[in-house]
Design a protein around this motif. Structure first.
Motif, PDB file in Angstrom:
ATOM      1  N   GLY A 158      30.795 -91.719 -71.787  1.00  0.00           N
ATOM      2  CA  GLY A 158      29.938 -91.901 -70.405  1.00  0.00           C
ATOM      3  C   GLY A 158      30.190 -93.365 -69.923  1.00  0.00           C
ATOM      4  O   GLY A 158      29.652 -93.654 -68.918  1.00  0.00           O
ATOM      5  N   ALA A 212      27.111-106.150 -65.844  1.00  0.00           N
ATOM      6  CA  ALA A 212      28.457-106.264 -64.954  1.00  0.00           C
ATOM      7  C   ALA A 212      28.242-105.355 -63.810  1.00  0.00           C
ATOM      8  O   ALA A 212      28.399-105.666 -62.658  1.00  0.00           O
ATOM      9  CB  ALA A 212      29.565-106.004 -65.655  1.00  0.00           C
ATOM     10  N   PHE A 213      27.593-103.935 -64.070  1.00  0.00           N
ATOM     11  CA  PHE A 213      27.201-103.150 -62.860  1.00  0.00           C
ATOM     12  C   PHE A 213      26.784-103.794 -61.759  1.00  0.00           C
ATOM     13  O   PHE A 213      26.831-103.683 -60.553  1.00  0.00           O
ATOM     14  CB  PHE A 213      26.629-101.999 -63.557  1.00  0.00           C
ATOM     15  N   THR A 234      25.398-100.386 -73.951  1.00  0.00           N
ATOM     16  CA  THR A 234      25.737-100.571 -72.298  1.00  0.00           C
ATOM     17  C   THR A 234      24.842-101.793 -71.747  1.00  0.00           C
ATOM     18  O   THR A 234      25.011-101.835 -70.635  1.00  0.00           O
ATOM     19  CB  THR A 234      25.667 -99.295 -71.665  1.00  0.00           C
ATOM     20  N   TRP A 269      32.918 -95.098 -58.484  1.00  0.00           N
ATOM     21  CA  TRP A 269      32.429 -95.102 -59.740  1.00  0.00           C
ATOM     22  C   TRP A 269      32.134 -93.802 -60.651  1.00  0.00           C
ATOM     23  O   TRP A 269      32.383 -93.578 -61.610  1.00  0.00           O
ATOM     24  CB  TRP A 269      31.652 -96.463 -60.152  1.00  0.00           C
ATOM     25  N   LEU A 323      27.311-104.102 -69.993  1.00  0.00           N
ATOM     26  CA  LEU A 323      28.049-103.134 -68.942  1.00  0.00           C
ATOM     27  C   LEU A 323      27.152-103.055 -67.641  1.00  0.00           C
ATOM     28  O   LEU A 323      27.675-103.029 -66.542  1.00  0.00           O
ATOM     29  CB  LEU A 323      28.560-101.925 -69.415  1.00  0.00           C
ATOM     30  N   HIS A 324      25.959-102.788 -67.947  1.00  0.00           N
ATOM     31  CA  HIS A 324      24.869-102.637 -67.110  1.00  0.00           C
ATOM     32  C   HIS A 324      24.806-104.016 -66.258  1.00  0.00           C
ATOM     33  O   HIS A 324      24.614-104.059 -64.975  1.00  0.00           O
ATOM     34  CB  HIS A 324      23.516-102.067 -67.334  1.00  0.00           C
ATOM     35  N   ALA A 356      33.015-100.242 -62.746  1.00  0.00           N
ATOM     36  CA  ALA A 356      32.047-101.384 -62.100  1.00  0.00           C
ATOM     37  C   ALA A 356      32.415-102.669 -62.811  1.00  0.00           C
ATOM     38  O   ALA A 356      32.376-103.641 -62.083  1.00  0.00           O
ATOM     39  CB  ALA A 356      30.615-100.880 -62.302  1.00  0.00           C
ATOM     40  N   ALA A 410      21.461 -97.803 -64.162  1.00  0.00           N
ATOM     41  CA  ALA A 410      22.282 -98.174 -63.108  1.00  0.00           C
ATOM     42  C   ALA A 410      22.120 -97.053 -62.101  1.00  0.00           C
ATOM     43  O   ALA A 410      22.130 -97.322 -60.786  1.00  0.00           O
ATOM     44  CB  ALA A 410      23.827 -98.133 -63.360  1.00  0.00           C
ATOM     45  N   ALA A 420      33.638-106.078 -60.900  1.00  0.00           N
ATOM     46  CA  ALA A 420      32.551-107.601 -61.064  1.00  0.00           C
ATOM     47  C   ALA A 420      33.595-108.579 -61.552  1.00  0.00           C
ATOM     48  O   ALA A 420      33.373-109.551 -61.395  1.00  0.00           O
ATOM     49  CB  ALA A 420      31.364-107.195 -61.848  1.00  0.00           C
ATOM     50  N   ALA A 465      34.603 -91.619 -61.114  1.00  0.00           N
ATOM     51  CA  ALA A 465      35.590 -91.902 -62.011  1.00  0.00           C
ATOM     52  C   ALA A 465      35.271 -91.108 -63.609  1.00  0.00           C
ATOM     53  O   ALA A 465      35.911 -91.529 -64.424  1.00  0.00           O
ATOM     54  CB  ALA A 465      35.747 -93.580 -62.266  1.00  0.00           C
ATOM     55  N   SER A 466      33.830 -91.170 -63.545  1.00  0.00           N
ATOM     56  CA  SER A 466      33.088 -90.669 -64.866  1.00  0.00           C
ATOM     57  C   SER A 466      33.489 -89.180 -65.081  1.00  0.00           C
ATOM     58  O   SER A 466      33.152 -88.681 -66.262  1.00  0.00           O
ATOM     59  CB  SER A 466      31.605 -90.878 -64.886  1.00  0.00           C
ATOM     60  N   TRP A 475      27.210-111.885 -69.736  1.00  0.00           N
ATOM     61  CA  TRP A 475      27.295-110.136 -69.996  1.00  0.00           C
ATOM     62  C   TRP A 475      27.372-109.673 -71.575  1.00  0.00           C
ATOM     63  O   TRP A 475      26.424-109.066 -71.959  1.00  0.00           O
ATOM     64  CB  TRP A 475      28.463-109.686 -69.194  1.00  0.00           C
ATOM     65  N   LYS A 513      32.040 -97.153 -52.481  1.00  0.00           N
ATOM     66  CA  LYS A 513      32.519 -97.515 -54.129  1.00  0.00           C
ATOM     67  C   LYS A 513      31.909 -97.176 -55.167  1.00  0.00           C
ATOM     68  O   LYS A 513      32.308 -96.953 -56.118  1.00  0.00           O
ATOM     69  CB  LYS A 513      32.728 -99.250 -53.661  1.00  0.00           C
ATOM     70  N   ASP A 563      26.015-106.835 -61.093  1.00  0.00           N
ATOM     71  CA  ASP A 563      26.852-107.986 -60.367  1.00  0.00           C
ATOM     72  C   ASP A 563      27.855-107.531 -59.282  1.00  0.00           C
ATOM     73  O   ASP A 563      28.064-108.081 -58.447  1.00  0.00           O
ATOM     74  CB  ASP A 563      27.601-108.954 -61.281  1.00  0.00           C
ATOM     75  N   ALA A 564      28.423-106.295 -59.847  1.00  0.00           N
ATOM     76  CA  ALA A 564      29.250-105.836 -58.866  1.00  0.00           C
ATOM     77  C   ALA A 564      28.690-104.831 -57.614  1.00  0.00           C
ATOM     78  O   ALA A 564      29.226-104.992 -56.444  1.00  0.00           O
ATOM     79  CB  ALA A 564      30.165-104.758 -59.804  1.00  0.00           C
ATOM     80  N   LEU A 609      26.231 -92.020 -63.035  1.00  0.00           N
ATOM     81  CA  LEU A 609      27.317 -92.845 -63.567  1.00  0.00           C
ATOM     82  C   LEU A 609      27.645 -92.739 -64.780  1.00  0.00           C
ATOM     83  O   LEU A 609      28.963 -93.138 -65.125  1.00  0.00           O
ATOM     84  CB  LEU A 609      26.799 -94.501 -63.160  1.00  0.00           C
ATOM     85  N   MET A 610      26.892 -92.281 -65.730  1.00  0.00           N
ATOM     86  CA  MET A 610      27.403 -91.998 -67.059  1.00  0.00           C
ATOM     87  C   MET A 610      27.786 -90.402 -67.487  1.00  0.00           C
ATOM     88  O   MET A 610      27.705 -90.074 -68.234  1.00  0.00           O
ATOM     89  CB  MET A 610      26.421 -92.701 -68.196  1.00  0.00           C
TER      90      MET A 610
END
Lengths: 248, 248
Positions: B107, A114-115, A108, A185, A111-112, B114, A204, B118, A188-189, B185, A181, A117-118, A196-197
């Motif tokens: 997870g 990207a997290f 991850t 997220w 993905l972290h 996210a 995150a 992004a 959604a998990s 990323w 927002k 940056d978002a 978040l996970m």
């Protein structure tokens, strides 16, 4: 020979001294992993010389092209490594201490990235509120440096930075919506997910918590409201992470 | 009784018909999981009535507040579920078919959310290039609908949408830089990592690949350049995913 990690942080006049969101990310991470460390407090004007002394790389360049050294930074005597930047520190301690709980569970790290940056634009409205309030808590030598550099960056005096009246309502709502927002997220998990996970903390969550703790420490009068946003998600998050706020 | 999943997609005049980046995300996902499905092709003006017939929820509202129905959509006769929106479809098939390879490994549903938030602004420059080129490949009944709705949305004729001259150089560079951020990323995931989560494909890779395949299908003349960006990362990605482009 001491093998504990040396963690470089910026002090304030608060009882625990810690206050900076970027270094709080690293403090949460080190405490969560249960690593032995000691904090070395560095005032703003000394950050560059301390970083150069122990051989840290600059984290980025200043607008004029000169290298910019920032905290958090750690030095790990067990490996000789010196690392700056909270995400890089998290990746380093995960890789170096794989027997401890993961900050970024398997696969991850990207993905972290990207997290972050978002999420960063979402917490943007925090700065005009928290910068002046943080300035008021710094020791004099850091306060002068902080005022000069932040006023240059924002093109306003710290006294004119925090939104008031209608602008306050607009910007504060933007901040709430930004956390809204991030709440989406997390939801959604899965149904009732705490983090978040899902059920297990990750970097995150500590990233979000670090900005929330900054708000709580420097704007205590508004914390009650923030803690109640999104079904009380953020108040609960900081409570759950309180045991990782320890200053060693 | 047939138990194969019904996958609703939008046709074009291309040999395999498939072309839409949003439905390509679902096609990659269904093929990667090895699920039995059949494609039902729906022209744009029929999407709303088909969705209403089989009981799909609108994915969002139109600017005037009326419900907006979109593809991809799947109907799964095994469970009776009807799901629209590619991320929701991915989460549904992961939850319903856990013995198949995961699209969003344990997870990571929230982190994937996210990621999308992004990544979407990063591929923003793609639309003025790909919308007119897609229009040229649609069947007449869809082409008329597509022209009307896209020209309303963008306030320009399709003929005036694609940047030319200096604007082309600027916008094309923005697109390259957007993919450059996604390349960062992926590289953060580890030395030589092929995918965002390292060695194993995930939904985020299919998300990126879907936009790349759109570019390749509708702008074949520029694909060679895109395939070579960032050390050939994107050409290799589409090659690796080619086996999941199958149209069943």
């Amino acid at each position: 020979m001491a093998t504990e990690i040396v963690f470089y942080d910026i002090p304030s006049s608060l009882p625990n001294k810690a206050w900076s969101p970027n270094t709080l990310k690293t403090r949460y991470a080190l405490n969560y992993k249960g690593l032995a460390y000691k904090t070395v407090w560095v005032e703003y004007p000394d950050i560059e010389s301390v970083c150069r002394q122990i051989g840290a790389a600059p984290t980025r360049n200043k607008p004029d092209g000169r290298p910019h050294f920032t905290l958090p930074m750690i030095h790990d005597p067990s490996t000789g490594a010196t690392i700056a930047d909270s995400a890089k520190i998290a990746a380093y301690v995960d890789a170096t201490y794989p027997d401890r709980p993961s900050l970024m569970p398997a696969g991850t790290v990207g993905l972290h990235r990207a997290f972050e940056d978002a999420a960063h634009p979402l917490i943007g409205p925090i700065y005009p509120y928290c910068l002046p309030a943080s300035h008021a808590l710094l020791n004099p030598v850091s306060a002068a440096y902080f005022r000069r550099t932040r006023e240059e960056l924002w093109g306003k005096t710290l006294e004119n930075l925090t939104p008031a009246g209608d602008a306050d309502r607009v910007e504060w709502k933007k901040l709430e919506d930004g956390f809204g927002k991030m709440d989406e997220w997390i939801r959604a998990s899965g149904e009732g997910s705490k983090y978040l996970m899902g059920d297990v903390l990750c970097y995150a969550d500590m990233w979000m918590a670090a900005y929330l703790l900054w708000l709580k420490l420097v704007l205590p009068g508004r914390w009650g409201e923030i803690a109640s946003w999104h079904g009380g998600r953020w108040g609960t998050l900081l409570q759950n992470l309180e045991k990782y706020e320890t200053v060693l």
